[in-house]
Scaffold this motif. Structure first.
Motif, PDB file in Angstrom:
ATOM      1  N   SER A  15       0.824  -1.203   0.000  1.00 53.72           N
ATOM      2  CA  SER A  15       0.000   0.000   0.000  1.00 53.72           C
ATOM      3  C   SER A  15       0.858   1.254   0.000  1.00 53.72           C
ATOM      4  O   SER A  15       0.522   2.241  -0.643  1.00 53.72           O
ATOM      5  N   ASP A  72      -6.004  -1.301  -4.975  1.00 52.46           N
ATOM      6  CA  ASP A  72      -5.458  -1.848  -3.737  1.00 52.46           C
ATOM      7  C   ASP A  72      -6.482  -2.822  -3.152  1.00 52.46           C
ATOM      8  O   ASP A  72      -7.492  -2.402  -2.612  1.00 52.46           O
ATOM      9  N   THR A 125      -2.878  -4.810  -6.128  1.00 55.17           N
ATOM     10  CA  THR A 125      -2.403  -5.612  -5.009  1.00 55.17           C
ATOM     11  C   THR A 125      -3.546  -6.534  -4.608  1.00 55.17           C
ATOM     12  O   THR A 125      -4.716  -6.193  -4.771  1.00 55.17           O
TER      13      THR A 125
END
Lengths: 327, 267
Positions: free
Chosen positions: A64, A181, A213
């Motif tokens: 992050s 994310d 991610t």
């Protein structure tokens, strides 16, 4: 020149430790222990336009933080970031009008009003002309099957429905790069599939570069041609899925069911052999042994009833990889 | 609405306010929610009124004089809270990491932060302050010539900026110390309470502090004195806007410095 370039990027956070309890909290008002956490250290990579990159690593690895630095939210302590020719935090406004960011755990929409109100606010924030906005909104809602959600207040949407709306909101201004994310966190299987299909399609049709991610390896397998692994702030791997397997899970496993009991199996080429009644499990490295010859030798030694060759489960591979990093 | 207006800061601000108002009207209790702050705003100056009613004037100071100064302060604070409410929430925004969202949007951060919150009940202070000031101006027999009216309006704009500046300083501090600071209430809620005391009765240092440090009296007492003819320098009355604007500018710089130190929270 690649669209995204990171060079030796570092980011350190200062954590102030506090002792627990009331007494500790009061003491903390006068003295504090500091702890330095090196969230990202010397990370360098570059991404070409239109690439779809998976960015994985355990919790707290620095995923992050990297995304936030690339989006211009955080300023690195050292190193260079260049995205479409700009340094994100120096030309923040110009930079963010070209990117879209979706946080799976945090909403970008206004909680109490219908989704459409949020979209219209975003339209004006990003200065999207009405005609282009209308076209874009129609396209995106059709693709995500979200037309019926537009008049519902965000707080009444299910997580999956909200995620679809978050994606639409992040794409209204037609960004060239999309950072995601953990976009699939907490979603059911059907919604996950729909989102993956949508992202893959968007990448193909518009050439939008994506960096996502995730903790769901199926996301990576379904979407990403390239995967980067980060652990404790450092980039450990950058390549394709096959490369990742070759590096972290080079073994293959033969599971055989024997036709009749066998005293012992002698296969020196294999890494390990275990025998349990009629079930045999043989681990080997395809890089060192030709699988066909190994199977032939096995069949010679013992008649077989059934046989499978498996690559290790990717989730298990990643779990093992993360464990290694923690050491 | 035309495309250019919609995309202009004013147009965008209107849309922000619309979305806030819609959010609040969703909850049926919104009218009821306005009540407590209304009661507070109305009862707050009662102590001054009762005191003067019982003991008469304090030297030159009558109830209308004190309440005029107080009303102006209340009006300025109310306007600042109305237009810069979001900045009041800033410490919370930074703690939860919600500030990320502002950084991701291609608009001025100060603008976004100010427009982030809006509370209808903040209108209470504005309306009460305005009414109080108008009634007291009449009672004082102030001559509202164009020059005087202009001075008051500029002073109120200045006062609004001064309070916004205080909110900004608090916001800037929140980048460094995670957590709320009660200290700042001294300068916001506390400061217009000071307006209930006649400046002449304050010790010199305190009076100077509230003229120049937290320029309270600059946008309330001196303009009111000039307009009502209370033997104070008229120049100080005109100084409200430029000095308060300068104060706001400095606060904004401090805030920008804070933004550079922002550490996002969570994942």
């Amino acid at each position: 020149m690649p669209q995204i370039v990171l060079q030796q990027v570092c980011k350190t956070f200062v954590l102030r430790k506090r002792q627990k309890g009331m007494l500790g909290a009061m003491r903390g008002a006068f003295t504090r222990e500091k702890e330095l956490v090196r969230a990202v250290r010397d990370v360098s990579f570059s991404v070409e336009e239109g690439e779809l990159v998976g960015y994985i690593g355990p919790n707290g690895a620095g995923k992050s933080t990297t995304i936030k630095m690339m989006s211009g939210i955080l300023v690195p302590d050292s190193g260079e970031i260049n995205i479409m020719g700009r340094t994100p935090w120096k030309e923040r406004a110009a930079h963010v009008s070209q990117i879209g960011v979706v946080f799976g755990q945090r909403s970008q929409l206004w909680w109490d009003t219908p989704v459409l109100d949020s979209f219209e606010l975003l339209r004006d924030i990003y200065r999207v002309p009405q005609a282009a906005y209308k076209r874009r909104l129609d396209d995106l809602t059709a693709l995500l099957d979200a037309g019926s959600l537009l008049n519902t207040p965000v707080r009444q949407l299910s997580l999956g429905q909200r995620m679809k709306c978050e994606l639409i909101g992040a794409l209204l201004h037609a960004p060239r790069i999309l950072f995601l994310d953990e976009p699939t966190i907490g979603l059911d299987a059907v919604t996950k599939l729909a989102l993956r299909a949508f992202l893959a399609d968007l990448n193909r049709r518009e050439g939008v570069t994506m960096l996502l991610t995730t903790h769901d390896m199926d996301d990576i397998e379904a979407l990403c041609s390239r995967v980067m692994v980060i652990g404790r702030g450092a980039l450990l791997f950058d390549g394709d899925m096959d490369g990742l397997r070759a590096r972290y899970a080079p073994h293959r496993v033969i599971r055989a069911r024997l036709a009749r009991p066998c005293e012992s199996l002698d296969l020196p080429e294999a890494e390990s052999v275990s025998l349990d009644g009629l079930n045999a499990e043989i681990t080997f490295l395809p890089a060192r042994v030709d699988p066909a010859r190994l199977i032939a030798r096995l069949a010679e030694a013992c008649p077989l009833a059934d046989l499978t060759v498996e690559a290790p489960d990717i989730e298990r591979m990643v779990a093992r990889m993360y464990e290694e990093m923690a050491l | 609405m035309s495309e250019t207006f919609r995309q202009s800061p004013l147009g965008l601000w209107t849309r922000y306010m619309r979305i806030h108002a819609l959010s609040q009207l969703q909850y049926r209790g919104w009218l009821l929610a306005m009540l407590p702050s209304l009661v507070y705003v109305v009862t707050d100056p009662l102590d001054a009124v009762l005191m003067f009613d019982r003991f008469g004037a304090l030297g030159d100071w009558t109830a209308s004089r004190i309440l005029l100064v107080y009303g102006l302060a209340l009006l300025c604070f109310g306007l600042a809270e109305l237009f810069f409410r979001g900045i009041d929430y800033f410490p919370q925004l930074v703690r939860t990491g919600e500030f990320d969202r502002l950084l991701l949007r291609p608009r001025a951060l100060l603008f976004q932060a100010a427009a982030l919150r809006f509370h209808l009940n903040r209108l209470n202070r504005v309306v009460a302050g305005l009414l109080l000031a108008l009634v007291c101006l009449r009672a004082e027999g102030a001559a509202l010539s164009p020059a005087n009216a202009a001075m008051l309006i500029l002073a109120v704009i200045g006062g609004t900026l001064a309070y916004a500046g205080v909110l900004l300083i608090a916001a800037a501090a929140s980048f460094f110390t995670v957590g709320d600071s009660e200290l700042i209430n001294l300068f916001t809620n506390g400061s217009y309470q000071v307006a209930k005391a006649p400046p002449q009765l304050l010790p010199g240092w305190l009076r100077r502090a509230f003229t120049f440090l937290m320029p309270m009296f600059l946008f309330t007492y001196y303009p009111a004195a000039a307009v009502c003819g209370w033997e104070e320098s008229r120049v100080l009355g005109w100084l409200a806007l430029p000095l308060c604007a300068a104060f706001f500018g400095l606060s904004a710089l401090l805030w920008r410095f804070g933004v550079r130190h922002y550490k996002s929270a969570g994942s």
